[in-house]
Design an enzyme around this catalytic site. Sequence first.
Site, mmCIF file in Angstrom:
data_model
loop_
_atom_site.group_PDB
_atom_site.id
_atom_site.type_symbol
_atom_site.label_atom_id
_atom_site.label_comp_id
_atom_site.label_asym_id
_atom_site.label_seq_id
_atom_site.Cartn_x
_atom_site.Cartn_y
_atom_site.Cartn_z
ATOM 1 N N GLU A 115 -4.873 -7.408 1.240
ATOM 2 C CA GLU A 115 -5.919 -6.554 1.786
ATOM 3 C C GLU A 115 -7.038 -6.437 0.758
ATOM 4 O OE1 GLU A 115 -6.496 -2.053 3.713
ATOM 5 O OE2 GLU A 115 -4.532 -2.722 3.021
ATOM 6 N N ASN A 123 -5.034 -2.000 13.310
ATOM 7 C CA ASN A 123 -4.084 -1.572 12.285
ATOM 8 C C ASN A 123 -3.855 -0.070 12.372
ATOM 9 O OD1 ASN A 123 -2.685 -1.874 9.486
ATOM 10 N ND2 ASN A 123 -4.183 -0.242 9.176
ATOM 11 N N GLU A 124 -2.607 0.348 12.501
ATOM 12 C CA GLU A 124 -2.212 1.766 12.418
ATOM 13 C C GLU A 124 -3.174 2.679 13.171
ATOM 14 O OE1 GLU A 124 -1.527 2.834 8.330
ATOM 15 O OE2 GLU A 124 0.162 1.456 8.130
ATOM 16 N N GLU A 127 4.097 -4.508 7.569
ATOM 17 C CA GLU A 127 3.889 -3.769 6.314
ATOM 18 C C GLU A 127 5.207 -3.127 5.918
ATOM 19 O OE1 GLU A 127 0.683 -1.038 5.585
ATOM 20 O OE2 GLU A 127 -0.693 -2.161 6.869
#
Length: 501
Positions: free
Chosen positions: A27, A172-173, A292
Amino acid sequence: MKKAKMVVDKEYKIAEVDDRIYGSFIEHLGRAVYGGIYEPGHPEADEQGFRKDVLDLVKQLNVPIVRYPGGNMVSAYNWEDGVGPKEDRPKRLELAWRTIETNQVGTNEFADWAKKAGTEVMMAINLGTRGIDAARNIIEYTNHPGGSYWSDLRKKHGYEQPHNIKTWCLGNEMDGPWQVGQKTPYEYGRLAKEAAKAMRLVDPSIELVTCGSSNSSMPTFPEWEAETLDHTYEEADYISLHQYFGNYDNDSQNYLANGLELERFIETVTSICDYIKAKKRSKKTMMLSFDEWNVWYHSKDSDSKLEPWTVAPPQLEDVYNFEDALLVGSILITFLKHADRVKMACMAQLVNVIAPIMTDNMGASWKQTIFYPYMHTSVFGRGVSLHPVVSSPKFDTKDFTDVEYLDTAVVYNEESEEVTIFALNRHISEELKLDINVSSFEDYQLKEHIVLENENLKAVNTVFKEDVKPHNKGKSQLKDGFVEAVLTKASWNVIRLKKIN
């Protein structure tokens, strides 16, 4: 000495192991990119500025896929900022981690790095501040052969051939209140479904990962999975799971039992997927992408003291100890035990940021303690995951009951005629005698018994000294179809058998 036994039979198959469970993550966070994989001017930098010493360590891990560019960062990221002439790229306020993003590495550079590392790219799209249009444009840029605006722009940028990125994360999330552009389950499900439709119209061959809960402790878990999958089930191929662990109470025996928490998470998400499958009368089985996972707690105090709006600060630089390596081994064992549904997984992250590989800016690189169980499973854990029949003494902790001291997974590689037994002794003060019935593997011999052990559970590796490293002097013997092994206290073990030719 405590005793355990197990039966390993080549017919007790769970599933073929998808190599991508040994994936990782880069990232735009901290020194993962700048000072990690990329550092122009470093003595080991190649012509593009990528550190060759880091590439060598990544190759030792045999990483099959790497998620990019985030993570929380992707939810406010404009991918167009990272392509084209570097001198024209804007510096941006990166909102997730409150740093300055220089955009000197972007989509094309990362695709180049992935080729050098011998890995594939798992690309995440921004479904926080952006949506369908940006999603279809980036896949046109990366995957379309030519003759359109975005694909021709890629060619103008020096990339005649498409990158053909096949695996894509739909945000993402998105359940997290920390996420820029947080969504309700309905909002996310509808947006992800429509983005997926547009992306598949550009490239029907891609695989898509829909967002699951950010972790199993979220107040909306598992309702988030049920409601979002109601929209995305037929469009997505995988649902994501994220989980991090930490020994906050300094209770090592309890800490090493966290594999049970991980199993519960996997089994709950699997059951929700199968419920939606039944509800929709679908013929498709949803697979899991644990994209993750790691230990993450050592650096949180120092991270809170960092000044905002700097370039590549030392964020999330956990220094891992020996017990962290043991838990990482347990996590990987858990993935292998669920190889029928867990088809991708990404250790977060790969370099400097909660990572197995560390670097000094303009200096050396080295292996953290967690490097070794990751490497062992990635290198030796390719093949078919078998279901061992285990009998082990058990223990209770503050958070868990009936925890087996023996945590184990077995992989059979029929092509290379090898069997690998990954075994963790969770007992922090006693050896474990292990008897393994391997009589179904005739004409096999003991090849080696690798051990990762240390008297000090808190031992760490540094650039100056590697206190935690494996040896192949494990106590095992194979006789009359049985392996007799002694697993030293709190140890990670890799017992390898090879057929005699």
